[in-house]
Design a protein around this motif. Sequence first.
Motif, PDB file in Angstrom:
ATOM      1  N   GLN A 298      17.176 -13.995  -7.147  1.00 41.46           N
ATOM      2  CA  GLN A 298      17.449 -12.899  -8.082  1.00 41.46           C
ATOM      3  C   GLN A 298      17.457 -11.553  -7.351  1.00 41.46           C
ATOM      4  N   ASP A 299      18.234 -11.530  -6.297  1.00 44.78           N
ATOM      5  CA  ASP A 299      18.330 -10.362  -5.413  1.00 44.78           C
ATOM      6  C   ASP A 299      19.640  -9.631  -5.704  1.00 44.78           C
ATOM      7  N   ALA A 300      19.563  -8.614  -6.546  1.00 45.46           N
ATOM      8  CA  ALA A 300      20.768  -7.888  -6.960  1.00 45.46           C
ATOM      9  C   ALA A 300      21.410  -7.145  -5.799  1.00 45.46           C
ATOM     10  N   ALA A 301      20.603  -6.614  -4.871  1.00 44.40           N
ATOM     11  CA  ALA A 301      21.157  -5.875  -3.738  1.00 44.40           C
ATOM     12  C   ALA A 301      21.981  -6.795  -2.844  1.00 44.40           C
ATOM     13  N   LEU A 302      21.489  -8.014  -2.627  1.00 47.38           N
ATOM     14  CA  LEU A 302      22.231  -8.975  -1.807  1.00 47.38           C
ATOM     15  C   LEU A 302      23.518  -9.387  -2.506  1.00 47.38           C
ATOM     16  N   ALA A 303      23.447  -9.552  -3.816  1.00 49.33           N
ATOM     17  CA  ALA A 303      24.645  -9.888  -4.577  1.00 49.33           C
ATOM     18  C   ALA A 303      25.695  -8.789  -4.439  1.00 49.33           C
TER      19      ALA A 303
END
Length: 217
Positions: A37-42
């Motif tokens: 749940q890593d929005a920055a990586l997404a």
Amino acid sequence: MRSALETQLRDLNRDVLQMGRLVSGMVEKAVRSLAQQDAALAQQVIDQDDEVDRMLIAIEMRCLQVMALQQPMARDLRAVGSSLKVVTDLERVADHATDIAEVTLKLAGEPLIKPLIDIPRMADLAQQMVREALEAFVQQDEAAARTMIARDHDMDDLYRAVFDELVEMMERDPGVVRQATYLLHVAGWLERIGDHATNLGEWIIYQLTGELNDLNT
């Protein structure tokens, strides 16, 4: 003329391999962003899609220049044509990685309804298939391409397992339907990446043999 053509084909192979490595990394990061749940990586994955599009256009232009200026014949012409098809499939793989990353953003902050086990396995297999296809492309290895294509059966088995599990969860608990539907989409996109890797193998075989067969059965 022959030396110039060989140089152009080597440069073309280099560019295709570079694009393939970028795309393979996008798949890995997209699924990792979902599991963690890593929005920055997404968002990194989504941003990289523009780079893939630029690489696609550059390689297409190089292919057209080789055909116009070097006038390749027979196997060399198939090599250029196959490169055009390979990068088209790679661009679609990047699109699916981007789709997965966008699901991460849509589910941001939500607890996952289950630990992700088979979906990361699908991602690992998808990356392996893409890497093996690219290696077969560079090494001009028909046997390796056929071995990679055979792995698509494993991908199909994993997809069916994920599908059955998520459908069963939705039947038991309507409250999980929204997230389970997104996860079904993710599994479907990974299965499609396996199909695109199979396409890569088919184009490699065509380049080497002149025979184009649908091996995705």
